[in-house]
Design a protein around this motif. Sequence first.
Motif, PDB file in Angstrom:
ATOM      1  N   UNK A 101       0.812  -1.213   0.000  1.00  0.00           N
ATOM      2  CA  UNK A 101       0.000   0.000   0.000  1.00  0.00           C
ATOM      3  C   UNK A 101       0.849   1.269   0.000  1.00  0.00           C
ATOM      4  N   UNK A 102       2.142   1.118   0.257  1.00  0.00           N
ATOM      5  CA  UNK A 102       3.005   2.311   0.240  1.00  0.00           C
ATOM      6  C   UNK A 102       3.580   2.583  -1.145  1.00  0.00           C
ATOM      7  N   UNK A 103       3.370   1.616  -2.059  1.00  0.00           N
ATOM      8  CA  UNK A 103       3.899   1.808  -3.415  1.00  0.00           C
ATOM      9  C   UNK A 103       2.769   1.755  -4.420  1.00  0.00           C
ATOM     10  N   UNK A 104       1.853   2.689  -4.306  1.00  0.00           N
ATOM     11  CA  UNK A 104       0.734   2.691  -5.227  1.00  0.00           C
ATOM     12  C   UNK A 104       1.137   3.272  -6.567  1.00  0.00           C
ATOM     13  N   UNK A 105       0.442   2.825  -7.614  1.00  0.00           N
ATOM     14  CA  UNK A 105       0.700   3.348  -8.949  1.00  0.00           C
ATOM     15  C   UNK A 105       0.053   4.728  -9.047  1.00  0.00           C
TER      16      UNK A 105
END
Lengths: 328, 350
Positions: free
Chosen positions: B279-283
């Motif tokens: 969830x910390x690397x969303x597109x």
Amino acid sequence: MDGGIASLPLLHVDGLSVDFVTREATVHAVSDATFNLKPGEVLCLLGESGSGKSVTLRALMRLLPEKRARIAGKVTLGGRDVLALQGNALRSFRGGTVAMIFQEPMTALDPVYTIGQHLMEAIRRHKGGSRAEARKRAIELLDLVKIPSPERRIDAYPHELSGGLRQRAMIALALSCGPQLLLADEPTTALDATVQIQVLVLLRRLQKELGMSTIFVTHDLGVAAEIADRVAVMYAGRIIEEGPVDDVLRAPLHPYTAGLLASTVHDQSPDQDIAAIPGSPPDLRRLPPGCSFAPRCAKALPACNDGFPHPTYPVADRMVRCWRALPL
Amino acid sequence: MSAALDIKPYVDVRDRGGSAQPMLIVRDLKRHFRVKGAGKGAVVRAVDGISFTLFKGETLGVVGESGCGKSTLARVLLHLVEPDSGELVFDGDAVAAPDGISVAELRRQVQMVFQDSYSSLNPRMPVQDSVAFGPMVNGRSKSESRRLAQEILIKVGLRPDLFGPRYPHELSGGQKQRVNIARALAMNPRMVILDEAVSALDKSVEAQVLNLLRELKRTLNLTYLFISHDLNVVRYISDRVLVMYLGQVVELGPASLVFSEARHPYTQALLGSRLSMDARQRVDAPPLVGDPPSPINPPSGCRFRTRCPNAEGVCEAKMPELGAWDGRDSHVAACHMQDPASGHSKAGLH
């Protein structure tokens, strides 16, 4: 505990149970689901097929057949008792207060009406106004969901649009009457990968801009990570873990959530087997007396077969239903 | 003498060319479908000039979005759909040629597992009969076929006494797909085409079936053509990967290279569309805009140019070639940027 008006829940679901009764058996589709949703929050119901996530969603929208579905528990939205709504109040509630996006836009849209007719019917039913005003609003909505040349596409029939555009049209329809709560049932599952991410980013942006509370049903951990504030993991009809998305996906408390994470193929080394969960989910007609995951659980204790674990809160803001999470 | 000499390498009498001879060579395969009501002469170019080589003992992953022709490709390979043109060579023998291998013999040696595990089983037949059916119609006695079916059910992890007499509707999705795999294996194939074979399964069951497929491949010396839209699964199971777009191959190479150094902009976009599970690397921004175009009357030149951020004049004028590949390590992409002589302004920068 006073966080101001904004932190009061918009939706409060307490002990929701749905049984489908047939002559042969009773299917316990949802058992004792309890959760809250704050204004502007996105909750993902995460689970595999048959876990009860879609039935939960349909119960919130009051879409279950009244004769065959036995619903128990309490659902309160903005202070109103949803399960008691009848007649005109129920019709205004559906579409006006709560709107839903379905998985397959081709079957959810009526093939003999144009996109514009769908939108205008909903707008005029809920908001009133002239045909010309409704048409103008419909074009604005198509523009909002980034459908190119909306003035032309408004007169298209569903079959004339690609899968991605159809799903955008369905989102426009759901947003047409400014719902407080958006329910989305696997809205991107039927889409190709390059289109799925477009629709997810669009939904995330719209949800932020319009400040809608959203419940998003998905079986895909990646989708949950992409869009959710909180996740509720369902197994065999029960919510077995609930918490902020980052915490749940990084440090799951329930063995099923951990197993689901480990068995999802994602950058595992090709030299090793994937850590699959053995067995398959239980028959919802004959649930085991104890924890329904116990027969597949590597960490099961004798106590797990005695009764379903109560909700516990081992970490602030996180719920889990597992005997293992209790201090022994 | 050492004990090592006692271990004989697995020898298959049907393996005629040895391990260096490819299992399957596909040359310029084409299959178009005429469509009614979509304008005069409208054709879907489902498979449009596909060439590749499948080596013995490898898993070749085929990825692409819906409508790119990957399922038609699988069907054409088994002549379930007749090809319009092109050549298939199975272990040195041309398929359906006068001096080559017959389609019937090809289908004995190459089996297929389909996506929908329910509709590919006969609902009125207990699964043990379904599994025994193939050997039986191919000349084995009834009792021998039964015995074989029981052995194979054990191999795919189903107890024959418990599951053999059941009908398909009495099984879960994962169990049904195990039966389909057993049915394919009952013919003792050398190659198996898996067309979205795990796509309809839940994640926890998908993992079980993937593990099973890997184990069977090791123990039975199989070669897989693994078709899927799920890049994570393809990466996990494949030795090499073939990427399709609108009926053509746009990239082909070892899985590790395709996934770490994708050369074609379409492959890069596909990889960029994967969800991260973090969830910390969303597109932030989707890599592509719009849907894949209709395979009816595809764009001229490079078919990806209408969605490609690097499209230039040359991409419209000329169709890029995939380039020559010679072995298992070759990594090629059909993109003008890969060809320094193409005239594309970014050509040769990679």
